[in-house]
Structures are given as structure tokens and as C-alpha cells.
Design an enzyme around this catalytic site. Structure first.
Site, mmCIF file in Angstrom:
data_model
loop_
_atom_site.group_PDB
_atom_site.id
_atom_site.type_symbol
_atom_site.label_atom_id
_atom_site.label_comp_id
_atom_site.label_asym_id
_atom_site.label_seq_id
_atom_site.Cartn_x
_atom_site.Cartn_y
_atom_site.Cartn_z
ATOM 1 N N LYS A 48 0.589 -1.283 0.080
ATOM 2 C CA LYS A 48 -0.247 -0.043 -0.320
ATOM 3 C C LYS A 48 1.361 1.050 0.308
ATOM 4 C CE LYS A 48 -1.860 1.129 3.615
ATOM 5 N NZ LYS A 48 -1.783 3.070 4.670
ATOM 6 N N ASN A 49 2.174 1.153 0.797
ATOM 7 C CA ASN A 49 2.500 2.900 1.357
ATOM 8 C C ASN A 49 3.579 2.498 -0.007
ATOM 9 O OD1 ASN A 49 2.166 3.084 3.421
ATOM 10 N ND2 ASN A 49 2.611 1.553 4.717
ATOM 11 N N ARG A 77 -4.251 9.998 5.287
ATOM 12 C CA ARG A 77 -3.023 11.047 4.692
ATOM 13 C C ARG A 77 -2.387 10.818 3.317
ATOM 14 N NH1 ARG A 77 1.614 8.933 6.586
ATOM 15 N NH2 ARG A 77 1.716 6.462 6.951
ATOM 16 N N CYS A 99 -5.542 7.435 9.904
ATOM 17 C CA CYS A 99 -5.713 7.491 11.510
ATOM 18 C C CYS A 99 -5.229 8.195 12.613
ATOM 19 C CB CYS A 99 -4.597 5.534 11.832
ATOM 20 S SG CYS A 99 -5.066 4.208 10.478
ATOM 21 N N ARG A 111 0.791 14.094 12.209
ATOM 22 C CA ARG A 111 1.311 14.253 11.054
ATOM 23 C C ARG A 111 1.704 15.427 10.574
ATOM 24 N NH1 ARG A 111 0.131 7.255 9.009
ATOM 25 N NH2 ARG A 111 -1.407 6.659 11.134
ATOM 26 N N PRO A 112 2.601 15.996 10.645
ATOM 27 C CA PRO A 112 2.617 17.801 10.307
ATOM 28 C C PRO A 112 3.243 17.323 8.907
ATOM 29 C CG PRO A 112 4.448 16.784 11.651
ATOM 30 C CD PRO A 112 3.706 16.216 12.171
ATOM 31 N N VAL A 113 2.127 18.175 8.098
ATOM 32 C CA VAL A 113 2.492 18.621 6.854
ATOM 33 C C VAL A 113 3.771 19.777 6.600
ATOM 34 C CG1 VAL A 113 1.185 18.191 6.036
ATOM 35 C CG2 VAL A 113 0.540 20.386 6.356
ATOM 36 N N ASP A 114 4.377 20.446 8.248
ATOM 37 C CA ASP A 114 5.491 21.743 7.660
ATOM 38 C C ASP A 114 6.301 20.857 6.744
ATOM 39 O OD1 ASP A 114 5.910 19.486 10.136
ATOM 40 O OD2 ASP A 114 6.808 21.651 11.198
ATOM 41 N N GLN A 115 7.036 20.275 7.085
ATOM 42 C CA GLN A 115 8.145 19.667 6.250
ATOM 43 C C GLN A 115 8.206 19.800 4.701
ATOM 44 O OE1 GLN A 115 11.350 19.190 7.862
ATOM 45 N NE2 GLN A 115 9.788 19.667 9.602
ATOM 46 N N ASP A 129 4.919 0.013 11.939
ATOM 47 C CA ASP A 129 4.314 -0.462 11.463
ATOM 48 C C ASP A 129 4.249 -1.812 12.014
ATOM 49 O OD1 ASP A 129 2.543 2.045 10.386
ATOM 50 O OD2 ASP A 129 3.145 1.004 8.268
ATOM 51 N N ILE A 171 7.578 7.245 16.958
ATOM 52 C CA ILE A 171 7.511 7.756 16.037
ATOM 53 C C ILE A 171 6.268 8.251 15.894
ATOM 54 C CG2 ILE A 171 6.506 6.948 13.986
ATOM 55 C CD1 ILE A 171 9.667 6.512 14.849
ATOM 56 N N ARG A 191 -8.583 -0.803 5.355
ATOM 57 C CA ARG A 191 -7.462 0.371 4.428
ATOM 58 C C ARG A 191 -6.315 -0.508 4.534
ATOM 59 N NH1 ARG A 191 -6.401 3.718 7.965
ATOM 60 N NH2 ARG A 191 -5.257 4.572 6.201
#
Length: 424
Positions: A22-23, A93, A117, A122-126, A311, A333, A403
């Protein structure tokens, strides 16, 4: 909502096929947006997140056909709406992965802040920081990231990007954006996961110039145009690891076809220390275990690849619940990734948590009960616990499981588990 009914106590024997990751599939579906030529992906798993991503790109004007054999054909020549609306991505995400390709090819993108989940921030700032370094103007308004190139710019420009933390989706976004940027981009502190390597190999097949994928420094020389390709999605190492833990806990002898032992070194090392026989064989992985009482509890600390994967934390914890001794597990994590603990305790496990640390004391047996899945990997841990528990275990809210696992109950039945899906 569907549920899983599990009657525990059976050992597992035979062969099981490991699906595509999936990833890897999700970013690779987004990578197809980088070209107007057709792209064919093979070995795409039949998962809810994949269906959501296909719905998302179709909403942009992309033609996408999916076959039962795992083949997906994508034609993004008609893409006319470079947007990812909240309604389509609120449960996933990976939607943020559309940002880089859309910006690189069209010079603009509007992408909803991602869901997924509830296991932590899970910040998007990066992502924003890296794409801004390549020249993009990005603002966050009303729950959306709105990105554009500066006036007069035709392409992003290469840059040196050093993220504050290792970020898998960030590395993927930068890889895709940099493939069409002007000049060279260097990614420092890049993620090294096999799914990153697989994405890079797909981009190279499309004409991208990339070096260093699989290391912490990746160099990308931007090209003017990418073309179509045919690419096979790498096997899902987390699905493989989940089956390894299931067989280890129940006992048995199972071969995982297409499993990659070289992608699971940290997990396999811990399984061997626990007393499980795990060997890479031609075309897969073979696992043999005497189950429960033969296992020795193993402590570990989750960290970025090639360390022990977050995971796999919940699944290995289920194994520790019935192993001899006491194990300490530290989750570094995600801050909310012990939500499965209360449900495992309902089955008779002895676990104490303090912040990021869980201490698991092995017990001789677990007892079946009704439990509730709280996230994707938590649901897998409850399935493993149910396979070894006495009596019946009912796992509720398995839409989380759907999922990330392709036909999990059917695969488990195929190797001897007594498990069935119960329609609500």
C-alpha cells in the site's frame, strides 16, 4: 460495519501470497500524474486506500482503470482539476502525495490537509518547507494547502532540502516534484524505506535522473518531461511481517510467497531471538514456530528504517503477550500508538503503559472477547491475539483493517485459521 469472528487455537500451515505494498502503490499512483503518457502499475493491492486514491485522481480528470488481477492503467493526459478535496481524502493521509506532482507538472495545486488513522500528529510543515525551498508559494487556508509557482516561473527549481526529521511522505513528495524541476535537487536526511526505493525506480523508468535512493542523501537532476512506463509494485513488507508474527504466535509452518526477507531485517532478528525459525527462501520467506510457550519475550524500540518499524509494533506486542518473560516496547514515531493496549488487556494480556513505553508480561493464555480496532495496525494485532486466544474473539470496526490488508481473513483461512467476516 463488518466484523471478524475468530475461533482461536489453530496452528497455521501452507502458503500465503504477499500483496503489493500500500505504501508504495499510493505514491506511485500519484507519480502517474507527472506525465501525459499512459502508466501501468502491476501488483496493486485491493485496498480501501487504493480505491480512495483512484477516486481522487479520477476527480481530477484522470482516466484510471483497475483490473481484478491487480493491474491499474492510468492516463493523466486529461487532468484538468489539480485539486484534492477534503471529501475524498478525509480518511487517507496519503492525499498529501498529490501536492508535489501537481505542482511540478501544472504549477499549481490545492490539496486538503490529510486524514487517516488517529495515531498521532503527522505535520505537513516539512512538505511545505521543502517545496517552498524549490520556489513554491504555499499558504494553508480553510484546511487546504494552496500552492503556486511565482509569476513568470514555468518550473520548480532544484534546491538542497534538509528536513527537520525523517519523513517518508515528505521524501516521496520531494522526489516527484524534483523529477520535473529545473536543475539539481539534493535531499538530505531522506527516508530510506523500500517503498522510497520502489518509487524512485518507477520514476527512473519514466525518465527521471535519480541517484542515492535507499540512502539518507538522494540526488535528483530535473528533466523537462517524463514518459509513461510499466512498473510492478514491491511486496508489502508490513503485511509479510504481520503474517510472520501470526505464525510465530500460533505455531505452524508457512511460506510467504513474494515476501522480501531483506526488507524485514529488524523484525526477523527479533523473531529469531524469540525462538522462531525464519529463513529467506527462493521467491519468499519461510517461518516455522512451535508457538506460545516456546516464545521468549523481546523488547524493542521503534525507529526509522532500517530500524524496527512503527507499523509492526502492535503486531509484535500481540506476540509478546503470550511469550515467556517480560518485554519493554518504546514507541518513538507516533505519540498515540498504544491504543490497542486496552483491547489486548480485554483478551487477558498483562500490559502497563507510561507515555511512550509499554511493559508486557507474558501470560500462558489469552481468552476470547469482543474487541474494537482503533487503527490499521492495531486491528492486525487484535487478529493475531484472536488467533491464539481460547474461544471466540469478535473484532469490531475492521474497516481499519481493510485500509491496509488485502483479503486478510481469506488469506488466513487458506493457511488454517478459523476466521470469518460477519456482515453487520
Amino acid at each position: 460495519m463488518d466484523k471478524l469472528l475468530i475461533r482461536g487455537g489453530r496452528t497455521l500451515h501452507g502458503e500465503v501470497q504477499v500483496s503489493g505494498a500500500k505504501n508504495a502503490a499510493l505514491p506511485e499512483l500519484c507519480a502517474a500524474l507527472l506525465t501525459a503518457e499512459p502508466v501501468t502499475l502491476l501488483n496493486v493491492p485491493q485496498l480501501q486506500d487504493v480505491s480512495t486514491m483512484l477516486k481522487l485522481i479520477r476527480n481530477m480528470g484522470v482516466a484510471a482503470e483497475r483490473a481484478d488481477d491487480g493491474t491499474v492503467r492510468i492516463d493523466a493526459s486529461g487532468l484538468n482539476t489539480p485539486e484534492a478535496p477534503y471529501e475524498l481524502v478525509k480518511t487517507m493521509r496519503a492525499s498529501v502525495l498529490a501536492l508535489g506532482p501537481l505542482l511540478a507538472r501544472f504549477g499549481e495545486a490545492t490539496v486538503s490537509l490529510p486524514g487517516g488513522c488517529a495515531i498521532g500528529s503527522r505535520p505537513v510543515d516539512q512538505h511545505i518547507k521543502g517545496l517552498a525551498a524549490m520556489g513554491a508559494d504555499i499558504v494553508v487556508e480553510h484546511g487546504y494547502m494552496i500552492a503556486k509557482l511565482p509569476a513568470g516561473w514555468k518550473r520548480l527549481k532544484g534546491a538542497r532540502i534538509t528536513t527537520d526529521m525523517v519523513t517518508v511522505t515528505g521524501t516521496e513528495n520531494f522526489l516527484m516534484a524534483a523529477a520535473l524541476a529545473e536543475g539539481e535537487t539534493v535531499l538530505e536526511n531522506a527516508a530510506q524505506e523500500p517503498e522510497i526505493v520502489d518509487l524512485a525506480e518507477m520514476l527512473i523508468a519514466m525518465g527521471a535522473q535519480i541517484e542515492g535512493h535507499g540512502t539518507s542523501r538522494i540526488r535528483i537532476q530535473g528533466v523537462d518531461k517524463l514518459h509513461g512506463c510499466t512498473h510492478r509494485v514491491v511486496a508489502d513488507r508490513i503485511e509479510a511481517g504481520t503474517f510472520l508474527c501470526a505464525v510465530a504466535a500460533t505455531g505452524g509452518d508457512v511460506t510467504l510467497r513474494h515476501g522480501r526477507a531483506d526488507h524485514l531485517d529488524a523484525v526477523i532478528d527479533k523473531l529469531r531471538e524469540a525462538g522462531v525459525d525464519v529463513q529467506g527462501v527462493e521467491g519468499g520467506i519461510r517461518v516455522k514456530s512451535a508457538g506460545g510457550a516456546s516464545l521468549k519475550a523481546q523488547g524493542f524500540r521503534t525507529t526509522e528504517y532500517p530500524g524496527f518499524p512503527t507499523d509492526m509494533q502492535a503486531q509484535f506486542m500481540a506476540l509478546n503477550c503470550i511469550a515467556q518473560g517480560t518485554a519493554t516496547v518504546t514507541e518513538t514515531i507516533f505519540e498515540n500508538r498504544f491504543m490497542h493496549v486496552d483491547e489486548l488487556v480485554r483478551l487477558g494480556a498483562k500490559i502497563q503503559t507510561d507515555g511512550k513505553v509499554a511493559v508486557i508480561e507474558g501470560v500462558p493464555r489469552l481468552s476470547g472477547a469482543t474487541v474494537m480496532a482503533t487503527d490499521l495496525r492495531a486491528s492486525a494485532s487484535l487478529v493475531i491475539a484472536g488467533l491464539v486466544a481460547d474461544g471466540e474473539t469478535m473484532v469490531d470496526r475492521i474497516y481499519h483493517l481493510d485500509r491496509g490488508y488485502d483479503c486478510m481473513e481469506a488469506k488466513l483461512r487458506g493457511i488454517g485459521a478459523d476466521i470469518e467476516r460477519v456482515k453487520a
